[in-house]
Design a protein around this motif. Sequence first.
Motif, PDB file in Angstrom:
ATOM      1  N   ASP A  15       8.995 105.997  32.125  1.00  0.00           N
ATOM      2  CA  ASP A  15       8.271 105.096  33.035  1.00  0.00           C
ATOM      3  C   ASP A  15       8.660 104.060  33.748  1.00  0.00           C
ATOM      4  O   ASP A  15       8.433 103.708  34.938  1.00  0.00           O
ATOM      5  N   MET A  16       9.553 103.476  32.933  1.00  0.00           N
ATOM      6  CA  MET A  16      10.296 102.412  33.596  1.00  0.00           C
ATOM      7  C   MET A  16      11.286 102.810  34.685  1.00  0.00           C
ATOM      8  O   MET A  16      11.244 102.261  35.739  1.00  0.00           O
ATOM      9  N   LEU A  17      11.587 103.781  34.145  1.00  0.00           N
ATOM     10  CA  LEU A  17      12.711 104.541  35.397  1.00  0.00           C
ATOM     11  C   LEU A  17      11.957 104.888  36.666  1.00  0.00           C
ATOM     12  O   LEU A  17      12.346 104.545  37.693  1.00  0.00           O
ATOM     13  N   GLN A  18      10.747 105.518  36.382  1.00  0.00           N
ATOM     14  CA  GLN A  18      10.117 105.945  37.747  1.00  0.00           C
ATOM     15  C   GLN A  18       9.653 104.611  38.367  1.00  0.00           C
ATOM     16  O   GLN A  18       9.538 104.614  39.655  1.00  0.00           O
ATOM     17  N   ALA A  19       9.038 103.537  37.760  1.00  0.00           N
ATOM     18  CA  ALA A  19       8.583 102.490  38.305  1.00  0.00           C
ATOM     19  C   ALA A  19       9.595 102.072  39.098  1.00  0.00           C
ATOM     20  O   ALA A  19       9.385 101.325  40.282  1.00  0.00           O
ATOM     21  N   LEU A  20      10.928 101.709  38.485  1.00  0.00           N
ATOM     22  CA  LEU A  20      11.906 100.990  39.004  1.00  0.00           C
ATOM     23  C   LEU A  20      12.569 101.835  40.364  1.00  0.00           C
ATOM     24  O   LEU A  20      13.024 101.277  41.389  1.00  0.00           O
ATOM     25  N   CYS A  21      12.345 103.369  40.124  1.00  0.00           N
ATOM     26  CA  CYS A  21      13.028 104.116  41.381  1.00  0.00           C
ATOM     27  C   CYS A  21      12.158 104.122  42.764  1.00  0.00           C
ATOM     28  O   CYS A  21      12.567 104.191  43.709  1.00  0.00           O
ATOM     29  N   MET A  22      10.916 103.798  42.637  1.00  0.00           N
ATOM     30  CA  MET A  22      10.050 103.787  44.062  1.00  0.00           C
ATOM     31  C   MET A  22      10.633 102.755  44.692  1.00  0.00           C
ATOM     32  O   MET A  22      10.965 102.916  45.965  1.00  0.00           O
TER      33      MET A  22
ATOM     34  N   LEU B 275      10.891  94.863  23.702  1.00  0.00           N
ATOM     35  CA  LEU B 275      10.846  95.954  24.596  1.00  0.00           C
ATOM     36  C   LEU B 275       9.810  96.018  25.888  1.00  0.00           C
ATOM     37  O   LEU B 275       9.798  95.836  26.881  1.00  0.00           O
ATOM     38  N   GLN B 276       8.476  96.099  25.198  1.00  0.00           N
ATOM     39  CA  GLN B 276       7.406  96.105  26.006  1.00  0.00           C
ATOM     40  C   GLN B 276       7.180  94.990  27.017  1.00  0.00           C
ATOM     41  O   GLN B 276       7.041  95.126  28.057  1.00  0.00           O
ATOM     42  N   PRO B 277       7.187  93.800  26.324  1.00  0.00           N
ATOM     43  CA  PRO B 277       6.828  92.539  27.446  1.00  0.00           C
ATOM     44  C   PRO B 277       8.090  92.569  28.230  1.00  0.00           C
ATOM     45  O   PRO B 277       7.940  92.384  29.692  1.00  0.00           O
ATOM     46  N   LEU B 278       9.478  92.747  28.113  1.00  0.00           N
ATOM     47  CA  LEU B 278      10.433  92.809  28.862  1.00  0.00           C
ATOM     48  C   LEU B 278      10.256  93.778  30.018  1.00  0.00           C
ATOM     49  O   LEU B 278      10.344  93.566  31.201  1.00  0.00           O
ATOM     50  N   VAL B 279      10.107  94.838  29.612  1.00  0.00           N
ATOM     51  CA  VAL B 279      10.124  95.874  30.505  1.00  0.00           C
ATOM     52  C   VAL B 279       8.784  95.820  31.564  1.00  0.00           C
ATOM     53  O   VAL B 279       8.875  96.025  32.936  1.00  0.00           O
ATOM     54  N   THR B 280       7.810  95.324  31.164  1.00  0.00           N
ATOM     55  CA  THR B 280       6.600  94.863  31.889  1.00  0.00           C
ATOM     56  C   THR B 280       7.081  93.871  32.916  1.00  0.00           C
ATOM     57  O   THR B 280       6.399  94.244  34.255  1.00  0.00           O
ATOM     58  N   GLN B 281       7.651  92.759  32.573  1.00  0.00           N
ATOM     59  CA  GLN B 281       7.953  91.938  33.341  1.00  0.00           C
ATOM     60  C   GLN B 281       9.128  92.269  34.659  1.00  0.00           C
ATOM     61  O   GLN B 281       8.792  92.035  35.714  1.00  0.00           O
ATOM     62  N   MET B 282      10.014  93.016  34.037  1.00  0.00           N
ATOM     63  CA  MET B 282      11.097  93.520  34.844  1.00  0.00           C
ATOM     64  C   MET B 282      10.463  94.355  36.192  1.00  0.00           C
ATOM     65  O   MET B 282      10.729  94.154  37.287  1.00  0.00           O
ATOM     66  N   VAL B 283       9.653  95.186  35.764  1.00  0.00           N
ATOM     67  CA  VAL B 283       9.121  96.216  36.565  1.00  0.00           C
ATOM     68  C   VAL B 283       8.178  95.459  37.588  1.00  0.00           C
ATOM     69  O   VAL B 283       7.957  95.699  38.695  1.00  0.00           O
ATOM     70  N   SER B 284       7.413  94.360  37.127  1.00  0.00           N
ATOM     71  CA  SER B 284       6.494  93.531  38.079  1.00  0.00           C
ATOM     72  C   SER B 284       7.323  93.135  38.873  1.00  0.00           C
ATOM     73  O   SER B 284       7.006  92.832  40.288  1.00  0.00           O
ATOM     74  N   VAL B 285       8.355  92.100  38.540  1.00  0.00           N
ATOM     75  CA  VAL B 285       9.186  91.448  39.361  1.00  0.00           C
ATOM     76  C   VAL B 285       9.653  92.315  40.332  1.00  0.00           C
ATOM     77  O   VAL B 285       9.896  91.881  41.617  1.00  0.00           O
TER      78      VAL B 285
ATOM     79  N   SER C 231      18.936  94.091  41.895  1.00  0.00           N
ATOM     80  CA  SER C 231      19.550  95.311  41.150  1.00  0.00           C
ATOM     81  C   SER C 231      20.008  94.912  39.805  1.00  0.00           C
ATOM     82  O   SER C 231      20.057  95.855  39.064  1.00  0.00           O
ATOM     83  N   CYS C 232      20.185  93.811  39.410  1.00  0.00           N
ATOM     84  CA  CYS C 232      20.497  93.334  37.984  1.00  0.00           C
ATOM     85  C   CYS C 232      19.346  93.934  37.104  1.00  0.00           C
ATOM     86  O   CYS C 232      19.430  94.383  35.948  1.00  0.00           O
ATOM     87  N   PHE C 233      18.144  94.238  37.518  1.00  0.00           N
ATOM     88  CA  PHE C 233      17.134  94.712  36.770  1.00  0.00           C
ATOM     89  C   PHE C 233      17.548  96.260  36.356  1.00  0.00           C
ATOM     90  O   PHE C 233      17.032  96.621  35.391  1.00  0.00           O
ATOM     91  N   LEU C 234      18.069  96.940  37.412  1.00  0.00           N
ATOM     92  CA  LEU C 234      18.260  98.652  37.240  1.00  0.00           C
ATOM     93  C   LEU C 234      19.585  98.195  36.032  1.00  0.00           C
ATOM     94  O   LEU C 234      19.363  99.137  35.098  1.00  0.00           O
ATOM     95  N   TYR C 235      20.382  97.203  36.021  1.00  0.00           N
ATOM     96  CA  TYR C 235      21.500  96.999  35.091  1.00  0.00           C
ATOM     97  C   TYR C 235      20.897  96.888  33.762  1.00  0.00           C
ATOM     98  O   TYR C 235      21.257  97.425  32.703  1.00  0.00           O
ATOM     99  N   LEU C 236      19.962  96.017  33.603  1.00  0.00           N
ATOM    100  CA  LEU C 236      19.295  95.777  32.353  1.00  0.00           C
ATOM    101  C   LEU C 236      18.511  96.749  31.848  1.00  0.00           C
ATOM    102  O   LEU C 236      18.839  97.163  30.491  1.00  0.00           O
ATOM    103  N   GLY C 237      18.072  97.705  32.825  1.00  0.00           N
ATOM    104  CA  GLY C 237      17.434  98.899  32.311  1.00  0.00           C
ATOM    105  C   GLY C 237      18.193  99.738  31.611  1.00  0.00           C
ATOM    106  O   GLY C 237      17.923 100.540  30.679  1.00  0.00           O
ATOM    107  N   SER C 238      19.456  99.957  32.166  1.00  0.00           N
ATOM    108  CA  SER C 238      20.481 100.803  31.682  1.00  0.00           C
ATOM    109  C   SER C 238      20.919 100.286  30.171  1.00  0.00           C
ATOM    110  O   SER C 238      21.085 101.202  29.291  1.00  0.00           O
TER     111      SER C 238
END
Length: 926
Positions: free
Chosen positions: A726-733, A684-694, A701-708
Amino acid sequence: GDPVAMEKPTVALVYQAVQALYHDPDPAGKERASVWLGELQRSMYAWEMADQLLQLKQDVESCYFAAQTMKMKIQTSFYELPPETHIALRDSLLSHIQSLKDLSPIIVTQLALAIADLALQMASWKGCVHTLIEKYSNDVSSMTFLIEILTVLPEEVHSRSLRIGANRRTEIIEDLAYYSSTVVTLLGSCVEKTGSDEKMLIKVFRCLGSWFNLGVLDSNFMANNQLLMVLFQVLQRDETSTNLHEAASDCVCSALYAIENVDAHMPLALQLFQGVLTLETAYHMAVAREDLDKVLNYCRIFTELCETFLETTVRSPGQGMGDLRTLELLLICAGHPQYEVVEISFNFWYRLGEHLYKTNDPALHGIFRPYIQRLLHGLARHCQLDPDHEGIPEDTDDFGEFRMRVSDLVKDVIFLVGSMECFSQLYSTLKEGNPPWEVTEAVLFIMAAIAKSVDPENNPTLTEVLEQVVLLPETVHIAVRYTSIELVGEMSEVVDRNPRFLDPVLNYLMKGLREKPLASVAAKAIHNICSVCRDHMAQHFQGLLDIARALDSFALSTEAAVGLLKGTALVLARLPLDKIAECLSDLCAVQVMALKKLLSQNPSNGKAADPTVWLDRLAVIFRHTNPIVENGQTHPCQKVIQEIWPVLSETLNTHQADNRIVERCCRCLRFAVRCVGKGSASLLQPLVTQMVSVYQVYPHSCFLYLGSILVDEYGMEEGCRQGLLDMLQALCMPTFQLLEQPNGLRNHPDTVDDLFRLATRFVQRSPVTLLSSGIIVHIIQCAIAATTLDHRDANCSVMKFVRDLIHTGVSNDHEDDFEVRKQLIGQAMEQHGQQLVTQLMHTCCFCLPPYTLPDVAEVLWEIMVFDRPTFCRWLENALKGLPKETSGGAVTVTHKQLTDFHKQVTSAEECKQVCWAIREFTRLFR
């Protein structure tokens, strides 16, 4: 959109641009002219420029451009003109069509459309049909454009591009019905005067068909009308030209369609019924002359006849207009050597099958059975390949598609004949005769279509077929082997009931797998057998693993290779738990090695090699390896997925700019997470970190899907909620930045879809976390803006979010956070409720197609359930803001219609009443 601001051009300049559009040898010049003319058409000056070009009458191109511009402006921008100009515009258009009538038929059509669209919108032009006929019917030279206007007028009544509203539309249809017999009389006298002028006859038939299509012709008046006689004479005559024949056929089909409700149109129905039956001889003549165009026309007419009298035929077969000669006509067509002829009638046979299935009356089935038997016989013959065909059957060309449609039709009507009887009959033709290969192949093809609907329980015929098929020698035509493999794949239920056949069947399919032309179809059959015989296949797992390891040594299509891996995974999930981990690791190793190899290669041209094949293969393995794991047991796939993560992560990094590859990475990760559920916590931790940074750099948009997916799996875990927020807020910006650009919502529907899928998952899994955060206001604002988006998936996703959001404040599920939720929703509604209701009403009247209305209704229903008194007020305010009349001066919505609608919605007892009310109400604005 708003009229584009541009300088007022001279007519000479517009003329030059039109010349450039058609004649500039330099493509860039053509393109520039096209863009500039497009801008002109959107501006206010278009009206005047088009009018002047039509007056100048310099050439066909400039007049065509001008006529088309007029039509477009009247359709889309009629509101730009002040009402006092409407009469002048009408008179000007009529004088143009009169002066340009001999220049070119396409110009006449565009101007006729402009006049028709004007008449429909201009409420002050009363009885337009009457005025036009009075003005032009005595002048033979005006006849062509008069008839053209009278042809397009009924067609435009239901035009999508004119939003004239239900009130005006009803008024127009009543008006046209009132003058319809005048029009028919005009057409009749026109035929009398011009007699054999073919062009005129074609126009008359087109016009008559158009009035039939609108459904306003009086059937008693039409039944005894001379024009009906003329129509059938034209269709009976052998020397009728192709164009005239087509026009007459179209007209008869329209007439038949118009009397679909037969009982209400008895005299006309009888005339048409008898008229069509007289065309059988003409059909045979067309066949003898090999005139395929005419043959197809007759078949269309015969099919339309059967469709119209379908109810009558099923209700009283063989009596009156339930006469079964109608079916004979279709079976005659089914006997025509070209398969395109029989294909026309497919829809009718589907509908007949459906009707008989519903009435479920054995005596009735008995009456129609022989017709269906003859049809099936004809279809089997049409499915035969050419005797000199080489190789396997093509499934992508026209004939291949025809065979697929036959297969579907056969599946749907086979119950009338009985699957078993039909299967046995087909088999006996192979067993007793020694037919040529193309007959054998077609018979196997039809057997494959019905194999699944034959009861597999102790059925000696089925087992015998299976026994014989796997004994087919390799010397038979390859198309026969191909279709026999398809048949075996369709008989997997029989294999499951008779496991003694598993070995011979697998051996037979393995032979096919090793031959290039048969490999993919054999793989598909193996996949079928794995899916149906999962438990029996466990003992063959090693063999499947061997195939999977050497997958690329077989000549498989991408789809077939993935299918084989799916089959393997389905069987893998049935192995003992301690075996699964090791075997899964084995199964994934090939793909992981390939991905590692791609990552280690230094790309020669700066572009890394495409990993999608391997990602898709891993995805299908994770997706279908779903063993039953008891509580407390470690998921056998957990370790494998942890081992694979670094490779996936590196692949994602390498290709982060490429949307297609990132999408495939996310898909693979999605199935990995779904496969082990909570067992993927360490990722969870490494995946979310990588998703948000890319995502900050490349907002795929597939990162949002994966987030869901992550929220769905972990949102209930207390310890994960803050991290997910935190992930949601980082993806929303970055998402809001993207969507706030001009046309941002329209240009990025996938982002809208996935953003609200993510937000909805949050509402479902951890509503209080989301509702108490600072981001929720922005998400709601974005949702309100996105309700206007006319995009199926995106809109559905937005509406579902708003509905589920409000519902969390409505449904007292006796969770301890219900009071908090209710209060938080109350605050959100106080802030956004009025704006939301106003926007939804505007949206469903002006932006959205009818299929989205049930979703809108659900949102309104939830708001109402949450706080009915406040909702009543909000709805009233929203309705006050809707326009009450059109720019053409017609009433869009009356005061009574507004108050009725308000009452229907606010007094509704269930959601579907809200839906019906909205459906009716929004028709006033369409």
